[in-house]
Motif scaffolding. Structure first.
Motif, short mmCIF file in Angstrom:
data_model
loop_
_atom_site.label_atom_id
_atom_site.label_comp_id
_atom_site.label_asym_id
_atom_site.label_seq_id
_atom_site.Cartn_x
_atom_site.Cartn_y
_atom_site.Cartn_z
N PRO A 174 31.09 -36.31 36.34
CA PRO A 174 30.14 -37.17 37.07
C PRO A 174 28.96 -37.62 36.21
CG PRO A 174 30.74 -35.25 38.38
CD PRO A 174 31.27 -35.02 37.01
N LYS A 175 28.44 -36.72 35.39
CA LYS A 175 27.31 -37.06 34.53
C LYS A 175 27.71 -38.11 33.48
CE LYS A 175 24.94 -32.58 34.99
NZ LYS A 175 25.74 -32.10 36.12
N LEU A 176 28.91 -37.97 32.93
CA LEU A 176 29.36 -38.92 31.93
C LEU A 176 29.64 -40.29 32.54
CD1 LEU A 176 31.70 -36.66 29.74
CD2 LEU A 176 29.35 -37.38 29.29
N LEU A 177 30.18 -40.31 33.74
CA LEU A 177 30.43 -41.59 34.42
C LEU A 177 29.12 -42.32 34.73
CD1 LEU A 177 33.34 -40.62 36.84
CD2 LEU A 177 33.49 -42.08 34.81
N GLU A 178 28.05 -41.54 34.93
CA GLU A 178 26.73 -42.14 35.17
C GLU A 178 26.06 -42.61 33.89
OE1 GLU A 178 24.62 -39.10 37.21
OE2 GLU A 178 25.80 -39.29 39.06
N GLY A 179 26.65 -42.26 32.74
CA GLY A 179 26.12 -42.75 31.47
C GLY A 179 25.17 -41.82 30.75
N HIS A 180 25.02 -40.58 31.23
CA HIS A 180 24.10 -39.64 30.59
C HIS A 180 24.67 -39.12 29.28
CE1 HIS A 180 21.42 -39.42 34.04
NE2 HIS A 180 22.46 -39.21 34.84
N ASP A 181 23.77 -38.79 28.33
CA ASP A 181 24.17 -37.96 27.20
C ASP A 181 24.45 -36.56 27.75
OD1 ASP A 181 23.66 -40.14 25.66
OD2 ASP A 181 22.26 -39.15 24.30
N LEU A 182 25.32 -35.83 27.06
CA LEU A 182 25.75 -34.54 27.61
C LEU A 182 25.96 -33.50 26.52
CD1 LEU A 182 26.88 -33.20 30.37
CD2 LEU A 182 29.10 -33.58 29.32
N ILE A 183 25.46 -32.30 26.76
CA ILE A 183 25.77 -31.13 25.94
C ILE A 183 26.57 -30.19 26.81
CG2 ILE A 183 24.87 -29.16 24.65
CD1 ILE A 183 22.32 -30.77 24.14
N ALA A 184 27.81 -29.95 26.46
CA ALA A 184 28.68 -29.09 27.27
C ALA A 184 29.12 -27.89 26.44
CB ALA A 184 29.90 -29.87 27.76
N GLN A 185 28.82 -26.72 26.94
CA GLN A 185 29.24 -25.49 26.29
C GLN A 185 30.22 -24.77 27.21
OE1 GLN A 185 26.11 -22.78 25.21
NE2 GLN A 185 27.52 -21.23 24.44
N ALA A 186 31.43 -24.58 26.71
CA ALA A 186 32.46 -23.91 27.50
C ALA A 186 33.45 -23.27 26.56
CB ALA A 186 33.17 -24.92 28.41
N GLN A 187 34.13 -22.26 27.06
CA GLN A 187 35.12 -21.55 26.26
C GLN A 187 36.27 -22.48 25.90
OE1 GLN A 187 36.18 -18.58 29.06
NE2 GLN A 187 34.20 -17.57 29.03
N THR A 188 37.00 -22.11 24.86
CA THR A 188 38.17 -22.88 24.49
C THR A 188 39.22 -22.76 25.59
OG1 THR A 188 39.05 -20.96 23.31
CG2 THR A 188 37.80 -22.54 22.03
N GLY A 189 40.02 -23.82 25.72
CA GLY A 189 41.09 -23.81 26.71
C GLY A 189 40.62 -24.04 28.14
N ARG B 80 24.41 -41.94 12.16
CA ARG B 80 23.39 -42.94 11.82
C ARG B 80 23.97 -44.35 11.75
NH1 ARG B 80 21.23 -38.70 8.37
NH2 ARG B 80 22.46 -39.53 6.64
N SER B 81 25.29 -44.46 11.62
CA SER B 81 25.92 -45.78 11.54
C SER B 81 26.27 -46.35 12.91
CB SER B 81 27.21 -45.68 10.69
OG SER B 81 26.92 -45.23 9.38
N ILE B 82 26.00 -45.60 13.96
CA ILE B 82 26.34 -46.01 15.33
C ILE B 82 25.05 -46.42 16.04
CG2 ILE B 82 27.38 -45.25 17.51
CD1 ILE B 82 28.96 -43.19 15.90
N PRO B 83 25.09 -47.49 16.82
CA PRO B 83 23.88 -47.93 17.53
C PRO B 83 23.26 -46.82 18.36
CG PRO B 83 25.61 -49.58 17.73
CD PRO B 83 26.24 -48.39 17.07
N ARG B 84 21.93 -46.76 18.40
CA ARG B 84 21.23 -45.70 19.12
C ARG B 84 21.38 -45.86 20.63
NH1 ARG B 84 18.01 -42.44 16.30
NH2 ARG B 84 16.86 -41.87 18.19
N SER B 85 21.83 -47.01 21.07
CA SER B 85 22.02 -47.24 22.50
C SER B 85 23.29 -46.59 23.04
CB SER B 85 22.08 -48.74 22.79
OG SER B 85 23.13 -49.35 22.03
N ARG B 86 23.99 -45.87 22.19
CA ARG B 86 25.26 -45.23 22.57
C ARG B 86 25.04 -44.11 23.58
NH1 ARG B 86 23.46 -43.11 17.75
NH2 ARG B 86 22.90 -40.92 18.00
N GLN B 87 26.15 -43.68 24.18
CA GLN B 87 26.19 -42.45 24.97
C GLN B 87 26.79 -41.37 24.08
OE1 GLN B 87 28.95 -42.44 28.25
NE2 GLN B 87 27.93 -40.75 29.30
N THR B 88 26.10 -40.25 23.92
CA THR B 88 26.54 -39.18 23.02
C THR B 88 26.95 -37.96 23.82
OG1 THR B 88 25.01 -39.97 21.33
CG2 THR B 88 25.96 -37.79 21.00
N MET B 89 28.13 -37.42 23.51
CA MET B 89 28.67 -36.25 24.21
C MET B 89 28.95 -35.17 23.18
SD MET B 89 31.44 -38.52 26.32
CE MET B 89 31.15 -40.23 25.85
#
Length: 487
Positions: A34-49, A171-180
């Motif tokens: 839901p957060k990504l669909l809204e366009g927010h930057d996101l830091i996700a920490q979760a176990q592998t798998g 640094r080569s990507i526009p700052r207006s991007r969404q970063t995950m």
């Protein structure tokens, strides 16, 4: 209960997910999508798998515009294997979007082929830092229209020394991007990267009290000597009879030597490390996924890229350098709700690293001592879980895993009782069967390279126990007349 339909994805995506048996989102998907669909930057920490790949791929595929042929989304991964796996998932979703092209860019692959595909226009590019920079320098990869950036397994990427390369790409990507940013752990370097290049990121943390799912992964330390380490590994493999096992070594040379030794002893094993060509790496992984190889001997560079269904055991032949590497290694098992066993072999000079790992994971790991003279394992005082119990939990409640170790246990038994019984060379072993969610799959012959001394096959089960997380496994018959007695 939340469903994928609640988020308004393209209807064709639901059919693709359903065909893979994916019905309900995992916790990280439920929190992140839901957060990504809204366009927010996101830091996700979760176990592998835990389903992190779909957590970012679904929003990306929903947002990509097929009419724009330039790269609109970029996924950076630390290893080739991980890039290949993410690309495979992305292409499944891309099949529902006519005009959307996915490109995997990683070292060891034909550069000219990648160049041609980039010229044709790929909206989603998935690659490793080195190869992405190579394309950027050639001018074949333009990032000026990238609107979505994913740093996958960010901690491992920085741990492997890609910090400068990753910064150069960002640094080569526009700052207006969404970063995950997706990561299993969140060391200081990753947090600093997020502060520098992300805009008010939303935080998602899916974890238990420990970064290791203890209810899924049983952990054990085997105290041995450097001289007895390989013998301890072999005895443990025979006793565990894994369905699929990954053996981690610290160096490429170590992995090569151990793989050669296992193959000479008749095990179906393969090696995975940086010295192999990309074609060879892909061949080894295909064989392992199809259970044509029972054991994969890998270096840490491959720890994050191994996402194979059915890995029941992880063996740390060499103690990892730190607790983060330990978490990444043992996370290859105990995935998707199944049980796994992680065994670490520690000589006296490994004890400082082992204590650091235990401090890092906040857990004292159960220990056993290996006696090479008797090929036996004895619980160490204050060790709360024996290997027998750990093995049972890895195989399922009360089930006996069946694997290619059966006949070799008998060989050792007859050897200790007055000479090894020889009834022929290592011929083809009987294939076990494997069932998962109604699908039958062959586990294949594990050890079966022909050897001198005859061609009569030794049979052995290769399936997993029926008690393991609902995955039925009926091993082939074991020829008890050749086992030479019980230990």
């Amino acid at each position: 209960m939340t469903t994928f339909q609640d988020w308004g994805f393209l209807p064709a995506f639901y059919d693709i997910l359903r065909d893979q048996g994916i019905v309900n989102p995992t916790p990280v998907q439920e929190a992140a999508i839901p957060k990504l669909l809204e366009g927010h930057d996101l830091i996700a920490q979760a176990q592998t798998g835990t389903g992190k790949t779909l957590a970012f791929l679904l929003p990306i595929m929903q947002k990509i515009r097929p009419d724009v042929e330039s790269a609109q989304a970029l996924v950076i991964t630390p290893t080739r294997e991980l890039a290949i796996q993410i690309t495979a998932e992305a292409r499944k979703l891309a099949a529902a979007r006519e005009g959307v092209s996915v490109l995997a860019a990683y070292g060891g692959q034909d550069v000219e082929r990648q160049l041609r595909k980039l010229q044709g226009g790929s909206q989603l590019v998935i690659g490793t830092p080195g190869r992405l920079l190579d394309h950027m320098r050639r001018g074949s990869l333009q990032l000026g229209k990238v609107r979505m950036l994913v740093l996958d397994e960010a901690d491992q990427m920085l741990h492997m020394g890609f910090f400068e390369e990753v910064e150069s790409i960002i640094r080569s990507i526009p700052r207006s991007r969404q970063t995950m940013l997706f990561s299993a752990t969140m060391p200081e370097k990753v947090r600093n990267l997020a502060k520098t290049y992300m805009k008010q990121p939303q935080d998602v943390r899916i974890s238990t009290k420990s970064e290791i799912p203890r209810e899924q992964i049983r952990q054990l330390v085997i105290e041995c000597t450097d001289a007895s380490r390989e013998r301890a590994l072999l005895d443990m493999m025979e006793r565990d009879m894994p369905y699929l096992g990954v053996i981690f070594c610290r160096t490429k040379v170590r992995a090569k030597q151990l793989n050669q030794s296992l193959q000479e002893k008749g095990y179906m094993s393969g090696e995975l490390h940086g010295d192999l060509s990309q074609a060879k790496r892909e061949q080894v992984m295909r064989s392992f996924r199809k259970a044509k190889l029972q054991f994969l001997i890998a270096t840490d560079v491959a720890a994050r890229g191994i996402d194979v269904e059915g890995i029941t055991h992880v063996y740390n032949y060499d103690v990892p350098l730190d607790h983060e590497s330990y978490i990444h290694r043992i996370g290859r098992t105990g995935r998707a709700g199944e049980k796994g066993l992680a065994v670490t072999f520690a000589a006296p000079n490994d004890m400082p690293e082992l204590r650091n790992i235990e401090r890092g994971i906040g857990q004292k790991i159960a220990r056993e001592r290996y006696e090479a003279s008797s090929h036996s394992f004895a619980p160490v005082k204050n060790s709360s879980v024996s290997h027998e119990e750990g093995g049972r939990r890895a195989k399922g409640d009360g089930g006996q895993g069946q694997g290619p170790g059966a006949s070799r246990r008998g060989e050792r038994s007859s050897s200790r009782s007055g000479g090894r019984e020889r009834t022929g060379g290592r011929g083809d072993r009987a294939a076990g069967s494997r069932a998962s969610s109604g699908r039958a799959g062959s586990s294949g012959g594990r050890r079966g390279s022909s050897g001198a001394g005859g061609s009569q096959p030794r049979q052995g089960g290769a399936g997993r126990s029926q008690g393991q997380s609902g995955r039925g496994g009926s091993g082939g018959s074991r020829d008890r007349s050749r086992r030479g007695g019980k230990r």
